[in-house]
Write a protein that holds these residues in place. Structure first.
Motif, PDB file in Angstrom:
ATOM      1  N   VAL A 148       0.806  -1.314  -0.193  1.00 20.66           N
ATOM      2  CA  VAL A 148      -0.096   0.257   0.130  1.00 20.66           C
ATOM      3  C   VAL A 148       0.718   1.286  -0.061  1.00 20.66           C
ATOM      4  O   VAL A 148       1.818   0.853   0.685  1.00 20.66           O
ATOM      5  CB  VAL A 148      -1.122   0.148   1.189  1.00 20.66           C
ATOM      6  N   LEU A 149       0.849   2.227  -0.733  1.00 13.48           N
ATOM      7  CA  LEU A 149       1.282   3.220  -0.973  1.00 13.48           C
ATOM      8  C   LEU A 149       0.292   4.312   0.115  1.00 13.48           C
ATOM      9  O   LEU A 149      -0.696   4.551  -1.015  1.00 13.48           O
ATOM     10  CB  LEU A 149       2.063   4.302  -2.350  1.00 13.48           C
ATOM     11  N   ILE A 150       0.856   5.715   0.748  1.00 12.44           N
ATOM     12  CA  ILE A 150      -0.036   6.336   1.521  1.00 12.44           C
ATOM     13  C   ILE A 150       0.566   7.337   0.904  1.00 12.44           C
ATOM     14  O   ILE A 150       1.817   7.970   1.728  1.00 12.44           O
ATOM     15  CB  ILE A 150       0.109   6.080   3.132  1.00 12.44           C
ATOM     16  N   HIS A 151      -0.783   8.499   0.521  1.00 20.01           N
ATOM     17  CA  HIS A 151       0.417   9.794   0.457  1.00 20.01           C
ATOM     18  C   HIS A 151       0.288  10.097   1.943  1.00 20.01           C
ATOM     19  O   HIS A 151      -0.808  10.919   2.576  1.00 20.01           O
ATOM     20  CB  HIS A 151      -0.362  10.208  -0.643  1.00 20.01           C
ATOM     21  N   ALA A 152       0.853  11.789   1.893  1.00 24.59           N
ATOM     22  CA  ALA A 152       0.665  12.767   3.206  1.00 24.59           C
ATOM     23  C   ALA A 152       0.788  12.183   4.510  1.00 24.59           C
ATOM     24  O   ALA A 152       0.045  12.830   5.239  1.00 24.59           O
ATOM     25  CB  ALA A 152      -0.116  13.205   2.889  1.00 24.59           C
ATOM     26  N   ALA A 153       1.392  10.666   4.524  1.00 26.74           N
ATOM     27  CA  ALA A 153       1.790   9.789   5.647  1.00 26.74           C
ATOM     28  C   ALA A 153       1.909  10.747   7.401  1.00 26.74           C
ATOM     29  O   ALA A 153       1.696  10.301   7.691  1.00 26.74           O
ATOM     30  CB  ALA A 153       2.884   9.026   5.548  1.00 26.74           C
ATOM     31  N   ALA A 154       2.499  11.646   6.449  1.00 31.82           N
ATOM     32  CA  ALA A 154       2.362  12.442   8.354  1.00 31.82           C
ATOM     33  C   ALA A 154       0.722  13.370   8.513  1.00 31.82           C
ATOM     34  O   ALA A 154       0.479  13.908   9.737  1.00 31.82           O
ATOM     35  CB  ALA A 154       3.557  13.766   8.362  1.00 31.82           C
ATOM     36  N   ALA A 176       6.157  11.435   3.022  1.00 33.33           N
ATOM     37  CA  ALA A 176       6.191  12.248   3.464  1.00 33.33           C
ATOM     38  C   ALA A 176       7.598  13.540   2.807  1.00 33.33           C
ATOM     39  O   ALA A 176       8.523  13.135   2.190  1.00 33.33           O
ATOM     40  CB  ALA A 176       6.437  11.975   4.616  1.00 33.33           C
ATOM     41  N   SER A 177       7.336  14.979   4.113  1.00 32.60           N
ATOM     42  CA  SER A 177       8.736  15.140   3.619  1.00 32.60           C
ATOM     43  C   SER A 177      10.066  15.489   4.965  1.00 32.60           C
ATOM     44  O   SER A 177       9.850  14.173   5.518  1.00 32.60           O
ATOM     45  CB  SER A 177       8.176  16.945   4.505  1.00 32.60           C
ATOM     46  N   SER A 178      10.663  15.352   4.620  1.00 32.76           N
ATOM     47  CA  SER A 178      11.984  15.445   4.966  1.00 32.76           C
ATOM     48  C   SER A 178      12.153  15.135   6.755  1.00 32.76           C
ATOM     49  O   SER A 178      12.577  13.864   7.301  1.00 32.76           O
ATOM     50  CB  SER A 178      12.876  16.172   4.869  1.00 32.76           C
ATOM     51  N   LYS A 179      11.486  16.707   7.441  1.00 29.33           N
ATOM     52  CA  LYS A 179      11.178  16.475   8.991  1.00 29.33           C
ATOM     53  C   LYS A 179       9.631  15.461   9.421  1.00 29.33           C
ATOM     54  O   LYS A 179      10.457  15.023  10.235  1.00 29.33           O
ATOM     55  CB  LYS A 179      10.423  18.234   8.838  1.00 29.33           C
ATOM     56  N   ASN A 180       9.318  15.022   8.332  1.00 33.47           N
ATOM     57  CA  ASN A 180       8.245  13.743   9.188  1.00 33.47           C
ATOM     58  C   ASN A 180       8.761  12.690   8.774  1.00 33.47           C
ATOM     59  O   ASN A 180       8.248  11.665   9.363  1.00 33.47           O
ATOM     60  CB  ASN A 180       7.447  14.159   8.361  1.00 33.47           C
ATOM     61  N   TYR A 195       8.845  12.984  -0.390  1.00 35.95           N
ATOM     62  CA  TYR A 195       8.378  13.894  -1.806  1.00 35.95           C
ATOM     63  C   TYR A 195       8.979  14.976  -2.482  1.00 35.95           C
ATOM     64  O   TYR A 195       8.874  15.955  -3.498  1.00 35.95           O
ATOM     65  CB  TYR A 195       6.910  13.742  -1.420  1.00 35.95           C
ATOM     66  N   ARG A 196       9.925  15.665  -1.831  1.00 37.81           N
ATOM     67  CA  ARG A 196       9.861  17.047  -2.288  1.00 37.81           C
ATOM     68  C   ARG A 196      11.884  16.731  -2.837  1.00 37.81           C
ATOM     69  O   ARG A 196      12.182  17.176  -3.280  1.00 37.81           O
ATOM     70  CB  ARG A 196      10.631  18.250  -0.376  1.00 37.81           C
ATOM     71  N   THR A 197      12.346  15.647  -2.384  1.00 34.84           N
ATOM     72  CA  THR A 197      13.646  15.495  -3.656  1.00 34.84           C
ATOM     73  C   THR A 197      13.575  13.882  -4.025  1.00 34.84           C
ATOM     74  O   THR A 197      14.065  13.344  -4.868  1.00 34.84           O
ATOM     75  CB  THR A 197      14.502  14.879  -2.356  1.00 34.84           C
ATOM     76  N   GLY A 294      -1.947  22.253   3.978  1.00 30.16           N
ATOM     77  CA  GLY A 294      -2.171  21.329   3.707  1.00 30.16           C
ATOM     78  C   GLY A 294      -0.714  20.231   4.157  1.00 30.16           C
ATOM     79  O   GLY A 294       0.219  19.338   3.921  1.00 30.16           O
ATOM     80  N   HIS A 295       0.027  21.252   5.303  1.00 29.06           N
ATOM     81  CA  HIS A 295       1.195  20.473   5.866  1.00 29.06           C
ATOM     82  C   HIS A 295       0.872  20.147   7.081  1.00 29.06           C
ATOM     83  O   HIS A 295       2.088  19.897   7.912  1.00 29.06           O
ATOM     84  CB  HIS A 295       2.301  21.780   5.642  1.00 29.06           C
ATOM     85  N   ALA A 296       0.129  20.309   7.955  1.00 27.53           N
ATOM     86  CA  ALA A 296       0.312  20.006   9.182  1.00 27.53           C
ATOM     87  C   ALA A 296       1.031  18.274   9.891  1.00 27.53           C
ATOM     88  O   ALA A 296       0.196  17.451   9.020  1.00 27.53           O
ATOM     89  CB  ALA A 296      -1.733  19.698   9.364  1.00 27.53           C
TER      90      ALA A 296
END
Length: 306
Positions: A148-154, A176-180, A195-197, A294-296
């Protein structure tokens, strides 16, 4: 009764803070002194007027569906809860009402809060947990051993979905973003893509994609599915099968059936509830703006008392 409310459709800047009347309670209702409410993307869509065909609202409207609090009064036909009980739940989106000091709703839509759960944790649960559960297993039909691929996982739904999919024995790939990244791994993800890199489109043989983002993310998600794979989307109601793959929108209506399982998992130490920020009622606009980015990280909450 002090509340956040709107008198016209728009973004967070149309929200006012002031006194609103509390609707009359019926024999099957309870009156709750609200302690906390969580902010969901759906609240923003309803406020903007985008959901009138699905969840029609009358103006003035008090937003908010997920809440926790203490019962102040019960109707004559209510027997399973009593004044003084700590409860949480979700109102019907068309009714809203959670961004307020008090709330009247059907007694069937509240659930007792376990002693070890805070008001903020309880308010964060209904929509996030229920949506994740419905998307993964009712719509997505996820099974042990699948990918399963879960987007915006944080995010609120994503963080719940990662935990539920992991517990179900699925191989969890998450964005997720690197910080998460570390947070998402701690929740049970087997692979985390920044997802940013990194472009998740290089991922392959996915059985199910959970999409709370839409747009380009949804478009690319079709390319990672194995034959017979499917997408469960929270944002694209008009999704159609593509290239032999299935696509279905998640229409989340009632949290009540999912709350007992959420409580059980929490009591067993198998469910983390991630909170990003807590705002006072007077700063409801700021809480909504935080979710709109969208970044919570987890849930954004509104606390009714100062």
């Amino acid at each position: 009764m002090k509340a956040a409310f709107i008198t016209t459709f728009g973004a967070s800047d149309v929200v006012a803070i002031g006194e609103r009347p509390l609707r009359a309670a019926q024999a099957t209702d309870v009156t709750v002194r609200v302690d906390a409410a969580s902010v969901n993307p759906l609240d923003l869509k309803i406020m903007a007027g985008y959901m009138q065909q699905v969840f029609p609202v009358d103006l003035p409207y008090v937003p908010g569906t997920d809440f926790s609090g203490v019962i102040e009064a019960v109707g004559a036909q209510v027997t399973h809860v009593k004044p003084g009980d700590r409860v949480f739940g979700r109102t019907a989106p068309s009714a809203g009402g959670a961004f307020a000091r008090r709330l009247v709703l059907s007694a069937d839509d509240v659930c007792l809060i376990p002693a070890q759960m805070s008001a903020e944790q309880a308010a964060a649960l209904p929509t996030a947990f229920g949506t994740a559960q419905q998307a993964l297993f009712d719509v997505g039909q996820l099974k042990r051993g699948q990918r399963v691929l879960i987007h915006a996982a944080a995010g609120g739904v994503g963080s719940m979905a990662v935990q539920l999919a992991h517990q179900a024995g699925a191989h969890v790939v998450a964005t997720a973003s690197s910080k998460n990244v570390d947070l998402v791994r701690s929740l049970g993800a087997d692979e985390v893509i920044d997802y940013r890199t990194q472009d998740f489109a290089s991922t392959r043989d996915i059985d199910l994609v959970l999409d709370p983002v839409g747009g380009d993310t949804l478009t690319k998600s079709w390319t990672v599915l194995r034959a017979g794979g499917r997408i469960a989307t929270l944002v694209e109601f008009g999704i159609k099968p593509t290239n032999g793959h299935l696509g279905e929108s998640v229409f989340f209506a009632s949290a009540t059936p999912f709350l007992p399982q959420a409580i059980q998992l929490f009591q067993q130490g198998q469910l983390q509830i991630i909170t990003d920020a807590i705002f006072p009622l007077d700063e409801a606009r700021s809480a909504l703006e935080k979710v709109a980015t969208g970044h919570a990280r987890g849930k954004v909450l509104i606390r009714m008392s100062n």
